[in-house]
Design a protein around this motif. Structure first.
Motif, mmCIF file in Angstrom:
data_model
loop_
_atom_site.group_PDB
_atom_site.id
_atom_site.type_symbol
_atom_site.label_atom_id
_atom_site.label_comp_id
_atom_site.label_asym_id
_atom_site.label_seq_id
_atom_site.Cartn_x
_atom_site.Cartn_y
_atom_site.Cartn_z
ATOM 1 N N LEU A 56 -21.160 -13.800 1.249
ATOM 2 C CA LEU A 56 -21.968 -12.724 1.803
ATOM 3 C C LEU A 56 -21.399 -11.359 1.434
ATOM 4 O O LEU A 56 -22.156 -10.445 1.059
ATOM 5 C CB LEU A 56 -22.092 -12.851 3.335
ATOM 6 N N SER A 57 -20.080 -11.208 1.502
ATOM 7 C CA SER A 57 -19.517 -9.881 1.203
ATOM 8 C C SER A 57 -19.686 -9.549 -0.279
ATOM 9 O O SER A 57 -19.926 -8.391 -0.646
ATOM 10 C CB SER A 57 -18.049 -9.786 1.627
ATOM 11 N N TYR A 72 -22.192 -10.721 -2.107
ATOM 12 C CA TYR A 72 -23.637 -10.441 -2.220
ATOM 13 C C TYR A 72 -23.941 -9.010 -1.779
ATOM 14 O O TYR A 72 -24.681 -8.282 -2.447
ATOM 15 C CB TYR A 72 -24.452 -11.437 -1.381
ATOM 16 N N GLU A 73 -23.340 -8.603 -0.663
ATOM 17 C CA GLU A 73 -23.599 -7.244 -0.159
ATOM 18 C C GLU A 73 -23.098 -6.186 -1.146
ATOM 19 O O GLU A 73 -23.752 -5.157 -1.346
ATOM 20 C CB GLU A 73 -22.968 -7.063 1.217
ATOM 21 N N LEU A 105 -25.557 -6.115 -3.965
ATOM 22 C CA LEU A 105 -26.801 -5.480 -3.538
ATOM 23 C C LEU A 105 -26.618 -3.967 -3.436
ATOM 24 O O LEU A 105 -27.530 -3.191 -3.754
ATOM 25 C CB LEU A 105 -27.234 -6.058 -2.185
ATOM 26 N N LYS A 106 -25.438 -3.553 -3.007
ATOM 27 C CA LYS A 106 -25.167 -2.114 -2.925
ATOM 28 C C LYS A 106 -25.279 -1.498 -4.323
ATOM 29 O O LYS A 106 -25.912 -0.455 -4.505
ATOM 30 C CB LYS A 106 -23.774 -1.876 -2.334
ATOM 31 N N VAL A 121 -29.912 -14.119 2.995
ATOM 32 C CA VAL A 121 -29.693 -12.767 2.519
ATOM 33 C C VAL A 121 -29.893 -11.723 3.617
ATOM 34 O O VAL A 121 -29.613 -10.552 3.407
ATOM 35 C CB VAL A 121 -30.587 -12.432 1.302
ATOM 36 N N SER A 127 -28.957 -9.622 6.669
ATOM 37 C CA SER A 127 -27.848 -9.222 7.539
ATOM 38 C C SER A 127 -28.095 -7.756 7.839
ATOM 39 O O SER A 127 -28.932 -7.116 7.191
ATOM 40 C CB SER A 127 -26.504 -9.406 6.837
ATOM 41 N N THR A 139 -26.256 -5.370 7.153
ATOM 42 C CA THR A 139 -25.873 -4.591 5.969
ATOM 43 C C THR A 139 -26.971 -4.614 4.906
ATOM 44 O O THR A 139 -27.327 -3.575 4.352
ATOM 45 C CB THR A 139 -24.563 -5.152 5.358
ATOM 46 N N THR A 140 -27.513 -5.801 4.614
ATOM 47 C CA THR A 140 -28.567 -5.846 3.586
ATOM 48 C C THR A 140 -29.795 -5.078 4.072
ATOM 49 O O THR A 140 -30.414 -4.350 3.294
ATOM 50 C CB THR A 140 -28.951 -7.297 3.224
ATOM 51 N N LEU A 171 -29.219 -1.472 3.479
ATOM 52 C CA LEU A 171 -29.305 -1.100 2.058
ATOM 53 C C LEU A 171 -30.767 -0.984 1.619
ATOM 54 O O LEU A 171 -31.144 -0.050 0.902
ATOM 55 C CB LEU A 171 -28.560 -2.126 1.185
#
Lengths: 221, 221
Positions: B50-51, B53-54, B57-58, B108, B110, B112-113, B116
């Motif tokens: 996940l981290s 992926y984040e 994505l960022k 996907v 969260s 955070t996502t 974003l």
């Protein structure tokens, strides 16, 4: 109360609470108190908050999908306007829960909730095609209908955030938006132009679609 | 490689994999193999998938937001069309990852996502207002711009699902959709009508907005 009756009562109580505030903020304790039963008894019927949320969302989504059903009589624009009124009634009744769900907070996102949201979108899509009497939609018609459904969702979400525009105006505007998006698509494609001609041919001079044309002509001049 | 350099390399490798297939289907083992390092070394830089992926994505969301930036010169319709071309370039390059993200799969989603995605939408919104030279948008303009952004997202998603309509046509159509939605809103509201007049006043006869009017007139007759 029997098991199923108690479950249904709990779902109703939970839906009420999940509609009025963001589901993140609603506790099992509150649901138990509102239902007049103990917290352990809630867990006896539902293993956790997520399963109770999903059951409440299922009821709400069936309720919403049922509001899309409209007799296939009279001008298309007026039928769509009546559905938009019932859609905004629903959004009005379930504001905070609708926002939390559609904005996709982590506490409400699961494959079950996504499937329920998709099922409502599909119900809206199927209803519109059936009113247009189209069974094999060309790609551009599918695009117009599905993307307009997402426009209706985002319009409702933006309305909920402050309610700065009267909802009655947005109900009419969404009907006009549908006609405008279909007209844009019809300028590219003969199949869409035929659908468009079918949409407008039974529209009365005082229906929402005619109203749009009058307004646009006034704007352009 | 230094720590930061290695992290950046891993993000690039992961973004490539997350773009080409649904992130659900991409394993840490694959990312490690593609980066030519061991699985434990990946975990040394990122605590979990996940981290990573984040972080990927960022980078993707900053890339996308940068494509919205367009010189404030020339007709508005042509500016928007150039941005739409770059938007579809991005969607084309990141198809499966974009679909998985925007359809909100559980792997996907969260906070955070979500943040974003919201930041990209806000960047698009800010750019459009800045091109319209509006600093205090009336509620109806905010609605038109934000709901059109969601229309652009759903149009891209529907396009990815089978690519049954040429993307070049959809890029122009989205510019026309913007004009059509703004025009509908302008028929209700004097403030929006003023914005609309500002949009069209510098449009050349062969720009995308004039093209739409010509097409609509042809359709109506």
């Amino acid at each position: 109360m029997g098991v199923e009756e108690r479950r249904q009562q709990l779902i109703g109580v939970a839906l009420e609470l999940f509609s009025r505030r963001s589901p993140d903020e609603v506790s099992i304790d509150e649901i138990a108190a509102a239902a007049g039963i103990s917290r352990p008894l809630v867990y006896h019927y539902f293993p956790g908050k997520l399963s109770l949320y999903e059951a409440a969302l299922k009821r709400a989504s069936e309720d919403l999908a049922s509001r899309f059903v409209e007799p296939q009589e009279g001008p298309l624009g007026s039928r769509l306007l009546r559905v938009m009124r019932r859609f905004f009634d629903f959004v009005d009744d379930h504001g905070p829960g609708f926002s939390a769900l559609m904005r996709g907070g982590p506490a409400v996102g699961s494959s079950t909730t996504n499937a329920l949201v998709d099922a409502v979108r599909q119900a809206a899509y199927d209803q519109i095609l059936s009113h247009l009497r189209v069974t094999n939609p060309p790609a551009r018609l599918e695009l117009v209908v599905r993307s307009w459904i997402s426009l209706a969702e985002s319009t409702a979400l933006i309305w909920l955030d402050g309610r700065r525009i009267p909802r009655g105006e947005l109900e009419v505007q969404l009907v006009h938006d549908f006609a405008a998006l279909a007209a844009v698509s019809a300028t590219y494609d003969e199949e869409m132009a035929a659908v468009m001609r079918d949409i407008v041919k039974d529209e009365p001079g005082d229906g929402p679609f005619s109203d749009l044309v009058v307004r646009l002509v006034a704007l352009a001049s």
